[in-house]
Design an enzyme around this catalytic site. Structure first.
Site, PDB file in Angstrom:
ATOM      1  N   CYS A 103       0.831  -1.215   0.000  1.00  9.26           N
ATOM      2  CA  CYS A 103       0.000   0.000   0.000  1.00  9.26           C
ATOM      3  C   CYS A 103       0.860   1.257   0.000  1.00  9.26           C
ATOM      4  O   CYS A 103       1.296   1.716   1.059  1.00  9.26           O
ATOM      5  CB  CYS A 103      -0.936  -0.014   1.206  1.00  9.26           C
ATOM      6  N   CYS A 108      -0.359   4.310   2.019  1.00  6.72           N
ATOM      7  CA  CYS A 108      -0.150   4.151   3.469  1.00  6.72           C
ATOM      8  C   CYS A 108       1.327   4.329   3.823  1.00  6.72           C
ATOM      9  O   CYS A 108       1.657   4.961   4.820  1.00  6.72           O
ATOM     10  CB  CYS A 108      -0.563   2.760   3.954  1.00  6.72           C
ATOM     11  N   ASP A 109       2.209   3.747   3.040  1.00  4.77           N
ATOM     12  CA  ASP A 109       3.603   3.601   3.486  1.00  4.77           C
ATOM     13  C   ASP A 109       4.629   4.445   2.738  1.00  4.77           C
ATOM     14  O   ASP A 109       5.785   4.518   3.167  1.00  4.77           O
ATOM     15  CB  ASP A 109       4.013   2.116   3.387  1.00  4.77           C
TER      16      ASP A 109
END
Ligand code: NAP
Length: 313
Positions: A133, A136-137
């Site tokens: 992701c 997200c990261d």
């Protein structure tokens, strides 16, 4: 057996949010959470894009909070998997092993799982350099070298997102042609931070405490070599967790449940929220939003059944 008003299947942000709304409407929902409750966020570390947490919140903590909130208003939770359903008659039937549960309305929030390569090091370094992701990261890879595996729309989107943070983004694809839509291909080709390694597969993810590189195999020459990188984003597609609903609900060819008018499925009284239907947004906050909508739709459906005298309040 008591016939319940609502059963919610699945315990990611969609399922728990649906439970919060349904329990606050005093419908005493039963939530069947699965043997591994909490969904994909249980596998992440810091979540920095869920509104309301300016310093971020750990994925598992966020999910435990949502669960506690659902329980506080009276949601009953079973931490087991649904093994079979029968939606051909009302009330709808849901089995958990040999135990049968019935409800007038069902909210499906079973989510999806990212597909993995199945190579050495992949699970070991998940959350320590391996991710599925980028939204997200990506911020954890500021000025670093990352690779993205895959050649579809997801891979291009991941790569483009990563360019905002990483020093270089290398797409490793098993063929010499992308599957992604032309517009995303063009954007990726134009971006000076993105380069491509074609006809190549990842054979191993290597690291110590964190990822330090990958072993790549060039499929044309069969040569295996080490490629240094700090992050490996796997973007080879997703699989919705909808196996148990096959033959019961309309789905697309990839198994995503078809939606009509926001959260409604082809069967009246059965609603869907989150990644079991949504291949596009796939965010905790969009899943939570879907869970809210599905619960509001289910609550309205139950109220109509009560008004028509089909079920008792
Ligand atoms: P996808 O289209 O199925 O693409 C998966 C990619 O991963 C393909 O390039 C495939 O290679 C590669 N791949 C699969 N298994 C692999 C393996 N074991 N090893 C190495 N490579 C592997 O999946 P997706 O990109 O997640 O997209 C899923 C659906 O969502 C699509 O319909 C897509 O259009 C849609 N989507 C749309 C958007 C958007 O419109 N913005 C964004 C994301 C997703 P091959 O090409 O060789 O098969």
């Amino acid at each position: 057996m008591v016939t319940r008003k609502i059963i919610i299947i699945g315990s990611g942000p969609a399922g728990y949010t649906a439970a919060i709304y349904a329990s606050r409407a005093l419908l005493n929902p039963l939530l069947i959470a699965g043997y591994k409750p909490g969904g994909q966020l249980m596998l992440t570390t810091l979540v920095e894009n869920f509104p309301g947490f300016p310093d971020g919140i750990l994925g598992p903590e966020l999910m435990m909070n949502m669960r506690a909130q659902a329980e506080r208003f009276g949601t009953e939770i079973i931490d087991k998997d649904v093994t079979k359903v029968d939606f051909s008659q009302r009330p709808f039937k849901v089995w958990v092993e040999d135990e049968l549960y019935e409800a007038w309305s069902i909210i499906i929030a079973t989510g999806a799982k990212p597909r993995f390569l199945g190579v050495k090091g992949e699970q070991e370094f998940l959350g320590r350099g391996v991710s599925t992701c980028a939204p997200c990261d990506a911020p954890f890879f500021k000025d670093m070298e990352v690779i993205v595996v895959g050649g579809g729309d997801s891979a291009m989107e991941e790569a483009l997102t990563l360019t905002k943070y990483a020093k270089n983004v290398t797409v490793v694809h098993r063929r010499d042609q992308l599957r992604a839509s032309k517009i995303l291909q063009e954007r990726a080709f134009k971006n000076p931070k993105i380069k491509f390694i074609w006809s190549t597969v990842v054979e191993e993810i290597v690291g110590d405490k964190k990822v330090t590189g990958v072993k790549l195999r060039d499929l044309k020459t069969n040569q295996v070599y080490f490629y240094r990188c700090d992050g490996v984003f796997i973007a080879i597609g997703y699989e919705p967790n909808t196996e148990i609903f096959k033959g019961q609900l309309e789905m697309d060819e990839k198994g995503y449940i078809k939606v009509y008018d926001q959260t409604k499925t082809n069967i009246e009284g059965i609603f869907v929220a989150g990644e079991a239907a949504d291949y596009k947004y796939r965010q905790a906050i969009t899943a939570a939003g879907d869970g809210c909508k599905a619960a509001l739709d289910a609550i309205k459906y139950i109220e109509d059944l009560i008004a028509k005298g089909i079920i008792k309040d």
